[in-house]
Design an enzyme around this catalytic site. Structure first.
Site, PDB file in Angstrom:
ATOM      1  N   GLY A 150      -4.353  14.343   5.613  1.00 44.86           N
ATOM      2  CA  GLY A 150      -3.190  13.091   5.842  1.00 44.86           C
ATOM      3  C   GLY A 150      -3.281  12.573   5.233  1.00 44.86           C
ATOM      4  O   GLY A 150      -4.446  12.019   4.362  1.00 44.86           O
ATOM      5  N   CYS A 151      -2.106  11.424   4.770  1.00 51.19           N
ATOM      6  CA  CYS A 151      -2.670  10.820   3.910  1.00 51.19           C
ATOM      7  C   CYS A 151      -3.294   9.437   4.861  1.00 51.19           C
ATOM      8  O   CYS A 151      -4.213   8.829   3.812  1.00 51.19           O
ATOM      9  CB  CYS A 151      -0.901   9.940   3.860  1.00 51.19           C
ATOM     10  N   TYR A 152      -3.157   8.638   5.940  1.00 52.73           N
ATOM     11  CA  TYR A 152      -3.633   7.894   6.411  1.00 52.73           C
ATOM     12  C   TYR A 152      -5.209   8.634   6.751  1.00 52.73           C
ATOM     13  O   TYR A 152      -6.142   7.789   6.226  1.00 52.73           O
ATOM     14  CB  TYR A 152      -3.799   8.338   7.584  1.00 52.73           C
TER      15      TYR A 152
END
Length: 348
Positions: free
Chosen positions: A148-150
């Protein structure tokens, strides 16, 4: 040429995959699926792709996808896992941008996503697709779970410290802010311009689905006796693209100098094509990574005290999603890792 299939091509990660792949020197997009838009030309939905692709969206079909060398899933969670057994049985290599295979523990996945996992037996076979952590395993993987991005932004900022056992891993803190595109393309009142513009808010404080993914990733490199415990607070920023993570970690040994930590980061990422450790004292901005597959990091030690502050910026749709997925494809298929990804960030 590598033949590529994309399942779920109408969302932001899907069109971002297309934006990158249509200029990839070694790849050809052979199929892109969407149940809702089947039969519609891709460039009629996304005019920015006019002149770059003549494809039309089609229904997801395993036999069609089986003709591809690699298939990307740019779908919400619980879609990929329901098609995965059949695809893997046909020896297709798959890169899943959803959360279906990121968490290795099926019970933990079910706790955070609110439903049983459809194929828990495949979870141990999925390789977590953070190249800076798992490059060798990615090379031979059949199924890659793209982070994921985070988790990408946070892990890249904390990995060197955790790997070397320099910080208290029970008191890690991440305050991170994402642009609105991170919420996807679906219509929601909270994502309207009039709701987001001129505002800034935290969300998911009781628990965000990316938290167990981050803790799992850091735990794989942690050699100490204590657990990984992260306080993670995501925020919504009034911008379309971009992610800024401010990370806090307490040194176990106060005699460790900022200069040595700066050197640690520079050495750790010296051979990583998509991680840029900035000079000491820098303050990276999200606009310096807009549209590019790069994470820029800066290391600080405020007032010379024992709390390190790491600043990490990425484009949530590129290094945080589709660009990283293409980076994984390049590694899996033995291509130049930077192929199709040498994109200069947009400024202004």
């Amino acid at each position: 040429m590598v033949k590529v299939g994309i399942v779920g091509g109408t969302g932001y990660t899907g069109v971002e995959l297309l934006r990158i792949l249509v200029n990839h020197p070694n790849a050809e997009v052979a199929a892109i699926t969407s149940r809702a838009e089947a039969g519609v030309r891709v460039d009629s939905l996304y005019p920015n792709l006019r002149g770059f692709t003549d494809l039309a969206f089609s229904e997801p079909n395993v036999d069609v996808l089986a003709s591809c060398d690699v298939v990307f899933f740019a779908t919400p969670h619980n879609v990929a896992m329901n098609m995965m057994p059949e695809l893997l049985a046909k020896d297709i290599r798959v890169i899943d941008l959803s959360a279906d295979f990121r968490i290795q523990d099926a019970d933990l996945w079910s706790k955070w996503y609110g439903e049983p996992h459809a194929c828990p037996d495949l979870l141990p076979t999925a390789v977590y697709g953070l190249p800076e952590l798992n490059r060798e395993a990615i090379k031979t993987a059949q199924l890659v779970a793209c982070p994921g991005c985070y988790p990408t932004s946070v892990q890249l900022g904390l990995l060197p410290l955790v790997e070397q056992g320099l910080v208290d891993t029970t008191r890690l803190i991440a305050n991170a802010a994402s642009g609105v595109s991170g919420a996807g393309r679906q219509a929601k009142v909270d994502n309207l311009l009039s709701e987001v513009s001129d505002s800034y808010k935290a969300y998911g404080i009781p628990g965000h689905r990316h938290l167990p993914e981050i803790e799992q990733g850091l735990a794989t490199v942690h050699s100490g006796s204590s657990d990984i415990s992260l306080t993670f607070t995501p925020h919504l920023a009034p911008m379309i693209r971009g992610m800024h993570s401010t990370l806090y970690a307490e040194l176990l040994d106060s005699s460790v100098s900022l200069e040595s930590v700066q050197s640690l980061f520079e050495e750790r990422y010296a051979n990583e094509p998509f991680v840029d450790v900035l000079p000491a004292g820098s303050h990276p901005q999200t606009r310096t990574v807009k549209g590019a597959n790069i994470c820029r990091l800066a290391v600080h030690r405020p007032q010379g005290r024992d709390t390190l502050v790491i600043l990490s910026v990425i484009d949530n749709l590129v290094k945080g999603a589709s660009g990283q997925a293409v980076q994984n494809m390049n590694i899996m298929l033995g291509l130049e890792e930077t192929a199709g990804l040498n994109i200069v960030a947009l400024t202004p």
